[in-house]
Design a protein around this motif. Structure first.
Motif, PDB file in Angstrom:
ATOM      1  N   UNK A 238     -41.783  -0.301  39.071  1.00  0.00           N
ATOM      2  CA  UNK A 238     -41.721  -1.646  38.495  1.00  0.00           C
ATOM      3  C   UNK A 238     -40.277  -2.080  38.249  1.00  0.00           C
ATOM      4  N   UNK A 239     -39.431  -1.138  37.818  1.00  0.00           N
ATOM      5  CA  UNK A 239     -38.029  -1.465  37.603  1.00  0.00           C
ATOM      6  C   UNK A 239     -37.336  -1.897  38.873  1.00  0.00           C
ATOM      7  N   UNK A 240     -37.583  -1.159  39.972  1.00  0.00           N
ATOM      8  CA  UNK A 240     -36.985  -1.533  41.261  1.00  0.00           C
ATOM      9  C   UNK A 240     -37.495  -2.898  41.723  1.00  0.00           C
ATOM     10  N   UNK A 241     -38.803  -3.126  41.574  1.00  0.00           N
ATOM     11  CA  UNK A 241     -39.388  -4.395  42.035  1.00  0.00           C
ATOM     12  C   UNK A 241     -38.842  -5.567  41.231  1.00  0.00           C
ATOM     13  N   UNK A 242     -38.760  -5.414  39.919  1.00  0.00           N
ATOM     14  CA  UNK A 242     -38.248  -6.503  39.086  1.00  0.00           C
ATOM     15  C   UNK A 242     -36.796  -6.823  39.436  1.00  0.00           C
ATOM     16  N   UNK A 243     -35.998  -5.784  39.665  1.00  0.00           N
ATOM     17  CA  UNK A 243     -34.607  -6.025  40.046  1.00  0.00           C
ATOM     18  C   UNK A 243     -34.538  -6.710  41.410  1.00  0.00           C
ATOM     19  N   UNK A 244     -35.410  -6.296  42.341  1.00  0.00           N
ATOM     20  CA  UNK A 244     -35.442  -6.940  43.646  1.00  0.00           C
ATOM     21  C   UNK A 244     -35.784  -8.412  43.539  1.00  0.00           C
ATOM     22  N   UNK A 245     -36.756  -8.729  42.709  1.00  0.00           N
ATOM     23  CA  UNK A 245     -37.139 -10.131  42.541  1.00  0.00           C
ATOM     24  C   UNK A 245     -36.033 -10.934  41.860  1.00  0.00           C
ATOM     25  N   UNK A 246     -35.342 -10.303  40.906  1.00  0.00           N
ATOM     26  CA  UNK A 246     -34.223 -10.995  40.257  1.00  0.00           C
ATOM     27  C   UNK A 246     -33.156 -11.356  41.281  1.00  0.00           C
ATOM     28  N   UNK A 247     -32.831 -10.415  42.157  1.00  0.00           N
ATOM     29  CA  UNK A 247     -31.847 -10.682  43.208  1.00  0.00           C
ATOM     30  C   UNK A 247     -32.367 -11.730  44.187  1.00  0.00           C
ATOM     31  N   UNK A 248     -33.667 -11.694  44.443  1.00  0.00           N
ATOM     32  CA  UNK A 248     -34.262 -12.675  45.340  1.00  0.00           C
ATOM     33  C   UNK A 248     -34.142 -14.088  44.805  1.00  0.00           C
ATOM     34  N   UNK A 249     -34.315 -14.249  43.501  1.00  0.00           N
ATOM     35  CA  UNK A 249     -34.158 -15.571  42.884  1.00  0.00           C
ATOM     36  C   UNK A 249     -32.720 -16.052  43.050  1.00  0.00           C
TER      37      UNK A 249
END
Length: 286
Positions: A238-249
Motif C-alpha cells: 500500500x505504501x508503494x502504491x500510494x507513493x506511485x499515485x502521488x507521483x502520478x498526480x
C-alpha cells in the motif's frame, strides 16, 4: 519492521516533521488532498458510488468525509491534524479502489474497454520481446511455448470483447499480461533487458507511460487478490502504491501545463513504485 513503517508512513512523517517549515507542510498536505480528490473522482470510485458494492461505497464516503475535515484543519493551520486526516482519507479511498477488481462491473463499459485497450498495448509490447527471445538458441523453445499461451489468452479476450462480454475480456487480457510479465522476466533472468520504443512527441510518450502505470496498477490488484500481500507485506504494498499515485498526480499536473518531459520523468518514477510493490509480492517484473 522499521523499513515497512517508513514505506507506509513516509508521507505522514514528512508532513509532521518539526524540521520542516509551515510552507512545506502545507504543500505536502495539499498534494495528498489532490491525490485523494483524483481517486474519489476516478471511474472506479464513481462506479462504486453508483453500484451495489456496499463496502467500497462506505470506504469512499469515509474518505470523502476525512478529506473535507482535512481541508478545514488545513485552513485553520492545524497541520498535524490535516496530515493525519489526509492519510486516513488516502487509505480509505485506496482500499476502495483496490476492492474494484477489473471487469466485475465496477467500471462503466467505456472505462472497461479503455482498460482492455491499455492492457492489450502492454501485452503487445511484451509479446515483441518474447518473440525476439524465441530466436535464442537456449531459451527459444520455452519462449515459443510462452508466446503460444499469451497469444491464446489474448485471442480469447478479443473474442469475449467482440461478444460484448467486456468484463470477462478484461480479466483474460489481464491474465495474458501477468503471464507475459512473469515468464519473460524469468526467461530473461541474468540478462539485461532493453525495451526500445520510439515516440513522435513527448505527449505521445507520456500517454504511453500512463498506460503502463494503469497496467501495473491492475497487476498489483491481481496479486493482492491472489493473497500475495498478507499482513505487514500489505502495508508495504500500500505504501508503494500510494507513493506511485502521488507521483502520478504530479505527472498529470505537469502534463496539463504542457511540461511533458517532466511529466514523463515523474510517471516513470510512479511506475517504478508499482514495480517495487510487485517485486515485494514475489513478481519478477522488470
Amino acid at each position: 519492521m522499521m523499513g515497512v513503517a517508513a514505506a507506509v508512513f513516509a508521507l505522514t512523517v514528512g508532513a509532521q516533521a518539526p524540521a520542516e517549515g509551515s510552507d512545506q507542510k502545507r504543500r505536502l498536505i495539499e498534494q495528498k488532498i489532490r491525490l485523494v480528490d483524483t481517486l474519489i473522482n476516478s471511474p472506479a470510485a464513481r462506479g462504486a458510488a453508483e453500484g451495489q458494492e456496499a463496502g467500497s461505497r462506505a470506504l469512499i464516503r469515509q474518505g470523502t468525509q476525512a478529506i473535507d475535515d482535512a481541508r478545514k484543519a488545513l485552513a485553520d493551520s492545524r497541520y498535524d491534524d490535516a496530515a493525519r486526516l489526509a492519510d486516513d482519507a488516502l487509505r480509505a479511498v485506496s482500499s476502495a479502489s483496490r476492492r474494484m477488481s477489473p471487469g466485475e462491473g465496477a467500471l462503466p463499459e467505456s472505462a472497461q474497454r479503455k482498460n482492455l485497450q491499455d492492457l492489450g498495448d502492454q501485452v503487445a509490447m511484451y509479446r515483441n520481446s518474447i518473440e525476439e527471445l524465441s530466436r535464442d538458441a537456449q531459451k527459444g523453445s520455452a519462449a515459443k511455448t510462452l508466446l503460444g499461451h499469451v497469444d491464446g489468452l489474448a485471442a480469447e479476450s478479443r473474442q469475449l470483447a467482440d461478444a460484448g462480454r467486456v468484463g470477462e475480456a478484461g480479466k483474460r487480457m489481464a491474465e495474458a499480461y501477468k503471464l507475459a510479465v512473469e515468464e519473460l522476466s524469468r526467461l530473461r533472468a541474468g540478462q539485461e533487458v532493453l525495451l526500445s520504443l520510439k515516440f513522435d512527441t513527448p505527449a505521445d510518450e507520456y500517454a504511453y507511460e500512463k498506460k503502463r502505470f494503469a497496467s501495473n496498477e491492475i497487476m498489483v490488484d491481481m496479486m493482492v487478490a491472489e493473497g500475495r500481500a498478507i499482513g505487514d507485506k500489505r502495508h508495504l504494498v500500500d505504501g508503494f502504491v500510494e507513493e506511485g499515485r502521488r507521483l502520478g498526480v504530479q505527472a498529470d499536473e505537469h502534463a496539463a501545463a504542457g511540461q511533458h518531459a517532466e511529466a514523463v520523468r515523474l510517471m516513470e518514477q510512479a511506475s517504478a513504485q508499482l514495480i517495487r510493490a510487485l517485486q515485494s509480492m514475489g513478481v519478477p517484473v522488470f
